[in-house]
Design a protein around this motif. Structure first.
Motif, PDB file in Angstrom:
ATOM      1  N   PHE A 178      46.974  34.161  70.095  1.00 62.22           N
ATOM      2  CA  PHE A 178      47.749  32.930  70.269  1.00 62.22           C
ATOM      3  C   PHE A 178      47.083  31.857  69.414  1.00 62.22           C
ATOM      4  N   GLU A 179      47.867  31.198  68.565  1.00 66.64           N
ATOM      5  CA  GLU A 179      47.332  30.194  67.647  1.00 66.64           C
ATOM      6  C   GLU A 179      47.856  28.807  67.994  1.00 66.64           C
ATOM      7  N   ASP A 180      46.947  27.843  67.932  1.00 67.70           N
ATOM      8  CA  ASP A 180      47.266  26.442  68.175  1.00 67.70           C
ATOM      9  C   ASP A 180      46.395  25.632  67.229  1.00 67.70           C
ATOM     10  N   HIS A 181      46.753  24.375  67.014  1.00 70.41           N
ATOM     11  CA  HIS A 181      45.931  23.552  66.117  1.00 70.41           C
ATOM     12  C   HIS A 181      44.517  23.351  66.654  1.00 70.41           C
ATOM     13  N   GLN A 182      44.318  23.577  67.970  1.00 66.23           N
ATOM     14  CA  GLN A 182      42.986  23.424  68.554  1.00 66.23           C
ATOM     15  C   GLN A 182      42.138  24.685  68.416  1.00 66.23           C
ATOM     16  N   GLY A 183      42.768  25.808  68.130  1.00 71.03           N
ATOM     17  CA  GLY A 183      42.010  27.045  67.994  1.00 71.03           C
ATOM     18  C   GLY A 183      42.913  28.262  68.135  1.00 71.03           C
ATOM     19  N   THR A 184      42.297  29.430  68.040  1.00 72.82           N
ATOM     20  CA  THR A 184      43.010  30.705  68.147  1.00 72.82           C
ATOM     21  C   THR A 184      42.311  31.585  69.179  1.00 72.82           C
ATOM     22  N   SER A 185      43.074  32.210  70.035  1.00 73.35           N
ATOM     23  CA  SER A 185      42.499  33.093  71.051  1.00 73.35           C
ATOM     24  C   SER A 185      42.932  34.537  70.802  1.00 73.35           C
ATOM     25  N   ALA A 186      42.017  35.457  71.094  1.00 74.43           N
ATOM     26  CA  ALA A 186      42.314  36.885  70.969  1.00 74.43           C
ATOM     27  C   ALA A 186      42.653  37.513  72.315  1.00 74.43           C
ATOM     28  N   TYR A 187      42.384  36.770  73.398  1.00 74.43           N
ATOM     29  CA  TYR A 187      42.644  37.268  74.752  1.00 74.43           C
ATOM     30  C   TYR A 187      43.675  36.380  75.450  1.00 74.43           C
ATOM     31  N   LYS A 188      44.393  36.968  76.392  1.00 75.60           N
ATOM     32  CA  LYS A 188      45.290  36.231  77.286  1.00 75.60           C
ATOM     33  C   LYS A 188      44.954  36.616  78.724  1.00 75.60           C
TER      34      LYS A 188
END
Length: 220
Positions: free
Chosen positions: A191-201
């Motif tokens: 999941f990508e956002d301007h604050q960062g990217t996550s590999a887990y949900k």
């Protein structure tokens, strides 16, 4: 008459003794512990009844942020973790070396996950970074991060050190400086956002208060 006098004296001793004990508790910052004893630390429960029933029948695993890192990432990141015992010149030299270490630079943006914990019922503690709010200002979507200030005052952690959460409703009891323990089913997915990217949900079931240092891996 004597009995009444003894009773009054005993009452006064109990009163002053309790006062002294309370003062001592406050001096040792035990007021927080007292509050925790007499109030529930559960702040949020999902309205998803099926998820709650499913998790009630499964074993929960308590994990830390280190558990989200593949062994290869752990090894290279550990080489450059801050160390207060190092001199300033040693820290500068280490920082310069890290900027030219391709393996380290890759680890800073790693999306590799630990497959063994995917689909597991887990609990993990960290800080909430809001992404999206409902009309009532409750948090709808957010990142869970290992340390306070990540994505806001400091650069975001690697994607495999960030967890994305999308609530069915919203969570209104957020404080940016407060750590929380989240429980749910861990999944993988970028999941990508301007604050960062996550590999887990995380398919979230429950949020509780957490009053310790959640990041057992890094030295801040």
């Amino acid at each position: 008459m004597l009995n009444n006098t003894l009773k009054i004296a005993a009452t006064l001793l109990i009163f002053f003794g309790a006062g002294a004990a309370l003062t001592q508790l406050l001096d040792y910052n035990w007021s927080l512990q007292i509050h925790k004893l007499f109030s529930s630390s559960v702040l949020y429960v999902t309205p998803d009844i099926d998820l709650r029933d499913r998790l009630n029948k499964s074993e929960r695993i308590q994990i830390g942020w280190r558990n989200l890192l593949p062994n290869s990432d752990q090894s290279v990141l550990a080489k450059y973790q801050s160390n207060n015992e190092k001199s300033l010149s040693e820290q500068v030299a280490l920082s310069i070396k890290s900027s030219t270490d391709q393996a380290y630079q890759s680890a800073l943006y790693s999306t590799d996950v630990v497959e063994q914990i995917i689909g597991q019922h887990v609990s993990i503690s960290g800080y909430i970074v809001p992404i999206d709010l409902n009309e009532d200002r409750s948090v709808k979507r957010f990142f869970l991060v290992p340390y306070y200030g990540a994505c806001i005052h400091y650069p975001p952690p690697p994607p495999n050190q960030m967890i994305y959460v999308d609530l069915i409703d919203g969570f209104s009891k957020i404080m940016m400086s407060q750590a929380f323990t989240l429980t749910g089913v861990l999944e993988k997915g970028l999941f990508e956002d301007h604050q960062g990217t996550s590999a887990y949900k995380l398919n979230l079931s429950e949020i509780k208060e957490f009053h310790e240092q959640p990041d057992e891996y890094r030295n801040h």
